[in-house]
Structure formats: structure tokens, C-alpha cells
Write a protein that holds these residues in place. Structure first.
Motif, PDB file in Angstrom:
ATOM      1  N   HIS A  50       0.832  -1.201   0.000  1.00 44.38           N
ATOM      2  CA  HIS A  50       0.000   0.000   0.000  1.00 44.38           C
ATOM      3  C   HIS A  50       0.870   1.256   0.000  1.00 44.38           C
ATOM      4  CE1 HIS A  50      -3.583   2.397   0.539  1.00 44.38           C
ATOM      5  NE2 HIS A  50      -3.039   2.992   1.577  1.00 44.38           N
ATOM      6  N   MET A  51       1.941   1.237   0.768  1.00 43.90           N
ATOM      7  CA  MET A  51       2.870   2.363   0.793  1.00 43.90           C
ATOM      8  C   MET A  51       3.584   2.517  -0.549  1.00 43.90           C
ATOM      9  SD  MET A  51       4.398   1.692   4.629  1.00 43.90           S
ATOM     10  CE  MET A  51       5.686   2.942   4.534  1.00 43.90           C
ATOM     11  N   ILE A  52       3.962   1.410  -1.151  1.00 48.76           N
ATOM     12  CA  ILE A  52       4.624   1.458  -2.462  1.00 48.76           C
ATOM     13  C   ILE A  52       3.686   2.038  -3.510  1.00 48.76           C
ATOM     14  CG2 ILE A  52       5.587   0.042  -4.318  1.00 48.76           C
ATOM     15  CD1 ILE A  52       6.564  -1.886  -2.053  1.00 48.76           C
ATOM     16  N   ASP A  53       2.438   1.607  -3.493  1.00 45.45           N
ATOM     17  CA  ASP A  53       1.462   2.172  -4.434  1.00 45.45           C
ATOM     18  C   ASP A  53       1.348   3.684  -4.244  1.00 45.45           C
ATOM     19  OD1 ASP A  53       0.826  -0.191  -5.730  1.00 45.45           O
ATOM     20  OD2 ASP A  53      -0.862  -0.656  -4.419  1.00 45.45           O
ATOM     21  N   GLY A  54       1.466   4.130  -2.995  1.00 45.12           N
ATOM     22  CA  GLY A  54       1.382   5.550  -2.715  1.00 45.12           C
ATOM     23  C   GLY A  54       2.487   6.346  -3.380  1.00 45.12           C
ATOM     24  N   ILE A  55       3.718   5.850  -3.331  1.00 46.76           N
ATOM     25  CA  ILE A  55       4.812   6.591  -3.959  1.00 46.76           C
ATOM     26  C   ILE A  55       4.748   6.466  -5.475  1.00 46.76           C
ATOM     27  CG2 ILE A  55       6.566   4.760  -3.919  1.00 46.76           C
ATOM     28  CD1 ILE A  55       7.088   8.521  -3.208  1.00 46.76           C
ATOM     29  N   LEU A  56       4.292   5.340  -5.988  1.00 42.03           N
ATOM     30  CA  LEU A  56       4.183   5.188  -7.435  1.00 42.03           C
ATOM     31  C   LEU A  56       3.149   6.139  -8.027  1.00 42.03           C
ATOM     32  CD1 LEU A  56       4.392   1.288  -7.812  1.00 42.03           C
ATOM     33  CD2 LEU A  56       6.131   2.970  -8.478  1.00 42.03           C
ATOM     34  N   GLU A  57       2.165   6.512  -7.237  1.00 47.09           N
ATOM     35  CA  GLU A  57       1.125   7.432  -7.721  1.00 47.09           C
ATOM     36  C   GLU A  57       1.631   8.868  -7.852  1.00 47.09           C
ATOM     37  OE1 GLU A  57      -2.171   7.151  -5.099  1.00 47.09           O
ATOM     38  OE2 GLU A  57      -2.746   5.120  -5.740  1.00 47.09           O
ATOM     39  N   VAL A  58       2.626   9.249  -7.062  1.00 44.91           N
ATOM     40  CA  VAL A  58       2.985  10.670  -7.006  1.00 44.91           C
ATOM     41  C   VAL A  58       4.405  10.986  -7.470  1.00 44.91           C
ATOM     42  CG1 VAL A  58       1.353  11.087  -5.137  1.00 44.91           C
ATOM     43  CG2 VAL A  58       3.731  10.519  -4.581  1.00 44.91           C
ATOM     44  N   SER A  59       5.276   9.988  -7.544  1.00 45.88           N
ATOM     45  CA  SER A  59       6.682  10.284  -7.841  1.00 45.88           C
ATOM     46  C   SER A  59       6.987  10.169  -9.328  1.00 45.88           C
ATOM     47  CB  SER A  59       7.604   9.334  -7.068  1.00 45.88           C
ATOM     48  OG  SER A  59       8.969   9.621  -7.347  1.00 45.88           O
ATOM     49  N   ASP A  60       7.855  11.074  -9.803  1.00 49.79           N
ATOM     50  CA  ASP A  60       8.381  10.958 -11.152  1.00 49.79           C
ATOM     51  C   ASP A  60       9.908  10.844 -11.113  1.00 49.79           C
ATOM     52  OD1 ASP A  60       9.064  13.490 -10.389  1.00 49.79           O
ATOM     53  OD2 ASP A  60       8.072  14.515 -12.054  1.00 49.79           O
ATOM     54  N   GLU A  61      10.454  10.542  -9.927  1.00 49.77           N
ATOM     55  CA  GLU A  61      11.894  10.332  -9.775  1.00 49.77           C
ATOM     56  C   GLU A  61      12.230   8.940 -10.327  1.00 49.77           C
ATOM     57  OE1 GLU A  61      15.771  11.455  -8.379  1.00 49.77           O
ATOM     58  OE2 GLU A  61      13.930  12.586  -8.586  1.00 49.77           O
ATOM     59  N   PRO A  62      12.953   8.849 -11.434  1.00 48.50           N
ATOM     60  CA  PRO A  62      13.119   7.552 -12.125  1.00 48.50           C
ATOM     61  C   PRO A  62      13.651   6.433 -11.237  1.00 48.50           C
ATOM     62  CG  PRO A  62      13.907   9.335 -13.512  1.00 48.50           C
ATOM     63  CD  PRO A  62      13.618   9.941 -12.175  1.00 48.50           C
ATOM     64  N   ASP A  63      14.677   6.706 -10.450  1.00 48.31           N
ATOM     65  CA  ASP A  63      15.259   5.646  -9.635  1.00 48.31           C
ATOM     66  C   ASP A  63      14.294   5.189  -8.546  1.00 48.31           C
ATOM     67  OD1 ASP A  63      17.320   3.882  -9.097  1.00 48.31           O
ATOM     68  OD2 ASP A  63      18.303   5.210  -7.670  1.00 48.31           O
ATOM     69  N   VAL A  64      13.555   6.135  -7.978  1.00 50.40           N
ATOM     70  CA  VAL A  64      12.580   5.787  -6.948  1.00 50.40           C
ATOM     71  C   VAL A  64      11.462   4.946  -7.541  1.00 50.40           C
ATOM     72  CG1 VAL A  64      10.875   6.715  -5.328  1.00 50.40           C
ATOM     73  CG2 VAL A  64      13.118   7.801  -5.537  1.00 50.40           C
ATOM     74  N   VAL A  65      10.942   5.360  -8.680  1.00 53.27           N
ATOM     75  CA  VAL A  65       9.857   4.613  -9.328  1.00 53.27           C
ATOM     76  C   VAL A  65      10.317   3.217  -9.701  1.00 53.27           C
ATOM     77  CG1 VAL A  65       8.376   4.517 -11.379  1.00 53.27           C
ATOM     78  CG2 VAL A  65       8.688   6.690 -10.161  1.00 53.27           C
TER      79      VAL A  65
END
Length: 220
Positions: free
Chosen positions: A179-194
């Protein structure tokens, strides 16, 4: 949260979950060394991708990294307990795999923060980087995390009781982590983070299949 059904492919991706066994040559000391190596590799991996922008202290990326390091640390602890004390060979194997994999990811996220010039601790409240984050924190614990009482029970358990409790706690832990991972995938455009977050999600979904199959086999 439902877990997507694994689809069939023309070539099997690897041995069936029930075939997983801990390497006979490994002991607790060897696993501990593997965890350290995983952490160092994670540090190195986090340095490989050059960044043109740096997320700020209150960014979603920084919050995710900080919170997920704490979340992962508990999974590493649970995995080591299962590997060291579990009575079922598959449970021991799963525990060792989770401990080494998530320790490596902790190293990667720690390196992100260092390369962004940010403190690993930070000043933002847990889960504040997610729009619904405040409601997800229960008694100071992030989604899926075991309570101190549950962790104490896991450390004290033995035999089949330990195997079943580990599987139950880790299933809940992974569901919260996804659930936390889905949260960052929804808002981040940082390539390495995604890229890293998507890899985490794929790994934890595969883990969930193995955890749930093992729990069913043990009648938990």
C-alpha cells in the motif's frame, strides 16, 4: 486489498513455492553476513543513477524512503527470527530471502537520502507524504507493522507456532508495504525511486504468494 493471481507463462519462472529449501550450507552467521553484504550492495546500487534533481526534505520521495526503511527493518528482524528458529524448511528459506532482500533495499534508500543531502531521520511525521497517511498510522505503527507485543510473541515462539505466526505477520506486513509502495508510485516521477519501488512491489507480491501457500499448507 486483493492479491493479483499469478498468470501462467510458457516457461516456468522458477521452482514452485513448495520446492524452496534453505541452502544446507547456510547457518545463522552466514545469513547475517549475507544481510550485511546486501546492505552494502544496496548502498552501491543507490549511487549508480545520476540525478539532475534532488527531492527536498518534505518530498514524498524522502518520506517514502524514511518510512520504508523503518518498515523494512521490522521485516528483516522477522525474517531473521524465522530463518534462525523456524521448524519448517520453506519458512526458514522465505525468512532468509526476505531478510537479505529488504536489507539491501534499506541500503539503497539510505543512499538516496545521503545523495539528496537529507538526514535519514527527518522531521516530518510518519506517513505524512501520503494523502491518507495520517489515518494509516495506528498506535505509532505504519501499515501492516507488527505491534511490540506481536514481535515479543514471535521471538518467544517455537516450532509450528513460530512458523505460522511468522507467516501471518509477514503477510500483513507485506500488504501494508505494498500500500505504501502504491502511494509513492502514484505521485513520484523520480526515475530511480519509481524503478526501485516497482521492483519492491513485484518482489513482495511474489513473496505473498509463497507466504500464503505455506500458511495454507501448515493449516494456519
Amino acid at each position: 486489498m486483493s492479491i493479483p493471481t499469478m498468470t501462467e507463462t510458457s516457461e516456468p519462472a522458477g521452482p514452485a513455492p513448495e520446492q524452496r529449501r534453505p541452502p544446507a550450507r547456510w547457518g545463522t552467521a552466514a545469513l547475517a553476513m549475507a544481510v550485511v553484504v546486501g546492505l552494502l550492495l544496496g548502498y552501491a546500487g543507490g549511487l549508480l543513477t545520476p540525478r539532475l534533481t534532488r527531492p527536498g526534505d518534505a518530498s514524498a520521495e524522502a518520506g517514502f524512503a524514511r518510512d520504508m526503511m523503518t518498515h523494512h527493518a521490522q521485516a528483516v528482524e522477522m525474517g531473521l527470527v524465522a530463518f534462525d528458529k523456524g521448524s519448517d524448511p520453506e519458512v526458514r528459506s522465505i525468512g532468509g530471502d526476505i531478510a537479505t532482500a529488504q536489507q539491501g533495499e534499506i541500503g539503497t534508500m539510505h543512499t538516496w537520502l545521503r545523495s539528496w543531502g537529507l538526514d535519514p531521520a527527518g522531521s516530518e511525521p510518519s506517513m505524512s507524504w501520503m494523502s491518507d497517511g495520517a489515518g494509516l498510522v495506528k498506535n505509532g505503527l505504519m501499515p501492516g507493522m507488527a505491534t511490540p507485543e506481536e514481535m515479543a510473541k514471535l521471538h518467544a515462539a517455537q516450532g509450528r507456532e513460530l512458523d505460522v505466526l511468522f507467516l501471518q505477520l509477514m503477510i500483513k506486513h507485506h500488504l501494508g508495504g505494498i500500500h505504501m509502495i502504491d502511494g509513492i508510485l502514484e505521485v513520484s516521477d523520480e526515475p530511480d525511486v519509481v524503478r526501485t519501488a516497482q521492483t519492491m512491489k513485484n518482489t513482495q507480491r511474489n513473496d505473498l504468494t509463497n507466504l500464503q501457500n505455506a500458511l495454507q499448507r501448515l493449516g494456519g
